[in-house]
Scaffold this motif. Sequence first.
Motif, PDB file in Angstrom:
ATOM      1  N   ALA A  28       0.839  -1.200   0.000  1.00 24.57           N
ATOM      2  CA  ALA A  28       0.000   0.000   0.000  1.00 24.57           C
ATOM      3  C   ALA A  28       0.876   1.253   0.000  1.00 24.57           C
ATOM      4  N   LEU A  29       1.913   1.248   0.823  1.00 25.81           N
ATOM      5  CA  LEU A  29       2.823   2.398   0.884  1.00 25.81           C
ATOM      6  C   LEU A  29       3.505   2.636  -0.461  1.00 25.81           C
ATOM      7  N   SER A  30       3.974   1.559  -1.086  1.00 24.13           N
ATOM      8  CA  SER A  30       4.689   1.708  -2.357  1.00 24.13           C
ATOM      9  C   SER A  30       3.772   2.172  -3.480  1.00 24.13           C
ATOM     10  N   SER A  31       2.457   2.028  -3.278  1.00 27.50           N
ATOM     11  CA  SER A  31       1.487   2.471  -4.283  1.00 27.50           C
ATOM     12  C   SER A  31       0.857   3.811  -3.930  1.00 27.50           C
ATOM     13  N   GLY A  32       1.397   4.467  -2.912  1.00 22.38           N
ATOM     14  CA  GLY A  32       0.974   5.823  -2.603  1.00 22.38           C
ATOM     15  C   GLY A  32      -0.125   5.968  -1.578  1.00 22.38           C
TER      16      GLY A  32
END
Length: 308
Positions: free
Chosen positions: A56-60
Amino acid sequence: MNNINKFTVYLGSSGRCRPVFKETAKILGHLIGECGKSLIYGGMDAGLMGIVANNALSSGAHVTGIIPKKLKDSERIHPSLSETILVPDLWERKLKMFNRADAIIGLAGGFGTIDEVLEALYWANLGAHAKPIILVNTDNYWDEFIAYLGTLPDLSREHLIVVDNVADIFDALQNWTPPAITGDTNNMPHFENEILGDTDAPIIFEDASIRDGYFLATALGLKQLDKHQRPIGLLNDRGQFDHLIRWIDQAQKECFITERCTQLFSVGQSLADLQKKMDMQKDIHIDLQNEKWGPSETKTHIEIHEIE
């Protein structure tokens, strides 16, 4: 669907499950971020929890982790979240995770996950909220649990959505009509205080109901965390717990529940039989770090020591 922006995800902390479950958590994390939504979860870096958060973090996505100060799993807090909230205890964690959500998603998990899912369903049954509760039935993991829910005569399934794949979540939400709120939105009863009271009395469940299912899951989850050692028993004289017992077996085979966690309760066909088995229950102390979590899903992790 336009007003559903914050997803609270309940899922396992096990790092020892099959790759199909890890891939589901990965896809869900990406989907939440790519759709501009926010993730709320239990704050750990272990197992599926760490995977969904990292993706989720890596996808913003904005990712909020909510974690109790005094639980052992506080030693595995994710170091890179958008927001980390430390709360006094498990109950405050669950309540805050629920209150922040527009929708609930349940991926594969163990006793803690069904505690959270059954809690949301119980509150829905009281008419206290109109949030959708989505179970992602990866590789038929939830089949027996869903069958158990079907045996609960007092359960309304208006809030429950079951999908086979993460990709189906948003379509299902588009077609879902929120039920009316008919109860007190401030009435969110829980059983922690009753379970953790100053007593060693056994806890026996005789009837299958949404209330008792939630009570049972909470008792098992707290015992797994070594919060109590009260004997727990299921009087299964009519086969009313068959589906739940089969789901527990499935969860153990898939490494979401440890083998020793299956010893936290007894099952009997008669009260005398059950009492005899419960008298033989031994104190069980689960080493979650070594028996369940597995390695960190992040390169580093923060250690937060127990606060008095």
